[in-house]
Enzyme design. Structure first.
Site, mmCIF file in Angstrom:
data_model
loop_
_atom_site.group_PDB
_atom_site.id
_atom_site.type_symbol
_atom_site.label_atom_id
_atom_site.label_comp_id
_atom_site.label_asym_id
_atom_site.label_seq_id
_atom_site.Cartn_x
_atom_site.Cartn_y
_atom_site.Cartn_z
ATOM 1 N N ASP A 35 -12.729 13.573 2.289
ATOM 2 C CA ASP A 35 -13.705 14.520 2.842
ATOM 3 C C ASP A 35 -14.249 15.359 1.689
ATOM 4 O O ASP A 35 -13.485 15.744 0.797
ATOM 5 C CB ASP A 35 -12.995 15.427 3.873
ATOM 6 C CG ASP A 35 -13.965 16.074 4.840
ATOM 7 O OD1 ASP A 35 -13.829 15.824 6.061
ATOM 8 O OD2 ASP A 35 -14.847 16.835 4.393
ATOM 9 N N ASN A 80 -24.026 13.283 7.607
ATOM 10 C CA ASN A 80 -24.835 14.391 8.096
ATOM 11 C C ASN A 80 -25.062 14.110 9.571
ATOM 12 O O ASN A 80 -25.377 12.973 9.937
ATOM 13 C CB ASN A 80 -26.170 14.429 7.355
ATOM 14 C CG ASN A 80 -25.964 14.585 5.861
ATOM 15 O OD1 ASN A 80 -25.345 15.543 5.405
ATOM 16 N ND2 ASN A 80 -26.434 13.629 5.081
ATOM 17 N N TYR A 145 -31.427 10.790 12.446
ATOM 18 C CA TYR A 145 -29.962 10.761 12.537
ATOM 19 C C TYR A 145 -29.511 9.514 13.316
ATOM 20 O O TYR A 145 -28.696 8.717 12.846
ATOM 21 C CB TYR A 145 -29.449 12.039 13.203
ATOM 22 C CG TYR A 145 -28.021 11.944 13.659
ATOM 23 C CD1 TYR A 145 -26.995 11.765 12.738
ATOM 24 C CD2 TYR A 145 -27.696 12.025 15.016
ATOM 25 C CE1 TYR A 145 -25.672 11.658 13.161
ATOM 26 C CE2 TYR A 145 -26.385 11.931 15.436
ATOM 27 C CZ TYR A 145 -25.381 11.741 14.515
ATOM 28 O OH TYR A 145 -24.083 11.628 14.936
ATOM 29 N N ASN A 174 -21.628 13.756 24.472
ATOM 30 C CA ASN A 174 -21.477 15.096 23.881
ATOM 31 C C ASN A 174 -20.004 15.444 23.645
ATOM 32 O O ASN A 174 -19.306 15.844 24.583
ATOM 33 C CB ASN A 174 -22.161 16.125 24.767
ATOM 34 C CG ASN A 174 -23.677 16.013 24.672
ATOM 35 O OD1 ASN A 174 -24.256 14.995 25.036
ATOM 36 N ND2 ASN A 174 -24.311 17.037 24.154
ATOM 37 N N ILE A 211 -31.364 29.179 26.594
ATOM 38 C CA ILE A 211 -31.483 27.862 27.250
ATOM 39 C C ILE A 211 -32.773 27.221 26.752
ATOM 40 O O ILE A 211 -33.854 27.807 26.883
ATOM 41 C CB ILE A 211 -31.522 28.014 28.780
ATOM 42 C CG1 ILE A 211 -30.181 28.567 29.291
ATOM 43 C CG2 ILE A 211 -31.850 26.682 29.451
ATOM 44 C CD1 ILE A 211 -30.121 28.761 30.798
HETATM 45 N N1 UDP Z 1 -28.803 23.717 24.379
HETATM 46 C C1 UDP Z 1 -29.341 24.930 24.779
HETATM 47 N N2 UDP Z 1 -29.179 26.014 23.965
HETATM 48 C C2 UDP Z 1 -28.520 25.958 22.774
HETATM 49 C C3 UDP Z 1 -27.960 24.715 22.378
HETATM 50 C C4 UDP Z 1 -28.127 23.611 23.210
HETATM 51 O O1 UDP Z 1 -29.960 25.033 25.839
HETATM 52 O O2 UDP Z 1 -28.427 26.984 22.076
HETATM 53 C C5 UDP Z 1 -28.958 22.540 25.246
HETATM 54 C C6 UDP Z 1 -29.690 21.367 24.601
HETATM 55 O O3 UDP Z 1 -31.073 21.469 24.842
HETATM 56 C C7 UDP Z 1 -29.056 20.161 25.299
HETATM 57 C C8 UDP Z 1 -27.637 20.627 25.645
HETATM 58 O O4 UDP Z 1 -27.662 22.052 25.543
HETATM 59 O O5 UDP Z 1 -29.728 19.913 26.506
HETATM 60 C C9 UDP Z 1 -26.600 20.097 24.669
HETATM 61 O O6 UDP Z 1 -27.049 20.356 23.354
HETATM 62 P P1 UDP Z 1 -26.149 20.110 22.089
HETATM 63 O O7 UDP Z 1 -26.924 20.579 20.882
HETATM 64 O O8 UDP Z 1 -24.804 20.710 22.306
HETATM 65 O O9 UDP Z 1 -25.938 18.527 22.042
HETATM 66 P P2 UDP Z 1 -27.022 17.333 22.062
HETATM 67 O O10 UDP Z 1 -27.171 16.940 23.507
HETATM 68 O O11 UDP Z 1 -28.282 17.826 21.442
HETATM 69 O O12 UDP Z 1 -26.352 16.273 21.256
#
Ligand code: UDP
Length: 341
Positions: A35, A80, A145, A174, A211
């Site tokens: 790492d 990354n 990514y 997730n 949100i």
């Molecule tokens: N999300 C949000 N506010 C934040 C971070 C994330 O509303 O500050 C929402 C994002 O739009 C997604 C969900 O939470 O719908 C999960 O986001 P995250 O970044 O945790 O994982 P991703 O789904 O992008 O891999």
């Protein structure tokens, strides 16, 4: 195990990597963590594992690593991994993630490693309109990514054909939660993921959670995601290690159940007993409205059955870790590095 197998875990000081290391150690594997500690944490690596600090971009370092140890298998997490950053700086992903993996796969092939597990992502599927997402869903990466992970999956496809190196590509939905005993957790800098940010608000470290859009075509207007406990991900990695004796495979890893952003916040209120202030902001570019996995294939093939499927448990474990480690890993014990060569 016929003999004690040695597993190389790149990125083993990171969130999912460190949970896999803990699981490997618990099951009697000998583990070497590699790492660069830019995002990983020394304190997340157990004393039973060797920690080698280095970068996959350096062939000289890899030469020393592969001469110092003989690996039976590799788990590759180091990369990354921020979707948003990849939209601003695609080169970092399409170049660095891919070239680093190419280096690693070449060293693995040259040194007779025949089993390789890749930490891949649901971002491979972009914005599919049919749920749940199984392994036959069309690949159409949603970001550089996701594209970089798909390119690595293709590198592994050819490593199998040419070198007979079997690989497992594990597409996480997730990843969330924390080790049930509270000694490992999620500590990113910067933090961008929903659950740790919501818990920051509960802990009084942030004033509110924003949100990202409440006008999606879902029952409460916010995005739906399939949250999977990090310990269940770790379990899947161990299970595929033995399957790789026979063949390569690709699996989607989720619980097959989705929660909206508002449901996550509401669950966190219940778990923490704290108030969590909310502001509704604009949509985040590139966010699909709904992502839900079908993990039927790995359930059927390997008997994988998540131990912590419910959101409340996932958030409770994350909160427990947060309460025990209010400063993250920062305040944890510092450990010695192993020098190679
Ligand atoms: N999300 C949000 N506010 C934040 C971070 C994330 O509303 O500050 C929402 C994002 O739009 C997604 C969900 O939470 O719908 C999960 O986001 P995250 O970044 O945790 O994982 P991703 O789904 O992008 O891999």
């Amino acid at each position: 195990m016929p003999h004690q197998e040695t597993v190389l875990v790149t990125g083993g000081a990171g969130f999912v990597g460190s949970h896999c290391v803990a699981e490997l150690v618990a099951r009697g594997y000998s583990v070497v963590v590699f790492d660069n500690l830019q995002q990983g944490h020394r304190a997340a690596v157990p004393a039973e594992a060797e920690l080698v600090e280095g970068d996959l971009a350096s062939p000289a370092t890899l030469t020393r690593l592969f001469s110092a140890f003989r690996f039976d298998a590799i788990l590759h997490f180091a990369s990354n991994s921020l979707v948003g950053e990849s939209m601003r700086n695609p080169h970092l992903y399409l170049h660095d993630n891919v070239v680093n993996a190419l280096n690693l796969v070449q060293f693995a092939a040259d040194n007779g490693v025949r089993r390789f597990v890749l930490s891949s992502t649901a971002n491979l599927f972009g914005m599919p309109d049919r749920m749940p997402i199984d392994e036959n869903t069309e690949i159409d990466p949603g970001s550089p990514y996701g594209e970089s992970k798909f390119m690595i999956e293709r590198i592994l496809h050819w490593a199998d054909k040419v070198h007979g190196m079997h690989s497992a590509c594990l597409r996480y939905f997730n990843a969330a939660g924390a080790h049930p005993d509270g000694h490992l957790g999620e500590d990113h800098d910067p933090e961008t993921h929903l659950i740790p940010l919501v818990l920051d608000v509960a802990a009084g470290k942030r004033p509110h959670i924003e949100i990202f859009g409440d006008d999606y075509p879902t029952h409460d207007g916010t995005c739906i995601r399939d949250y999977i406990h990090v310990s269940d991900l770790a379990d899947a990695h161990i299970r595929v290690l033995s399957a790789l004796d026979h063949r390569s495979c690709r699996y989607n890893l989720g619980n097959g159940r989705g929660y909206t952003v508002r449901e996550v916040i509401e669950t966190a209120r219940r778990v923490t007993g704290r108030d969590i202030a909310v502001k509704v902001g604009a949509r985040r570019p590139g966010d699909p409205p709904v992502l839900i996995a079908s993990s039927e294939r790995i359930r059927r093939d390997l008997g994988w059955d998540p131990r912590f499927p419910d959101l409340e448990t996932i958030i409770r474990h994350a909160w427990d870790w947060r309460c025990r480690n209010p400063g993250g890993y920062e305040s944890g014990p510092v450990r010695e590095l192993v020098a190679v060569g």
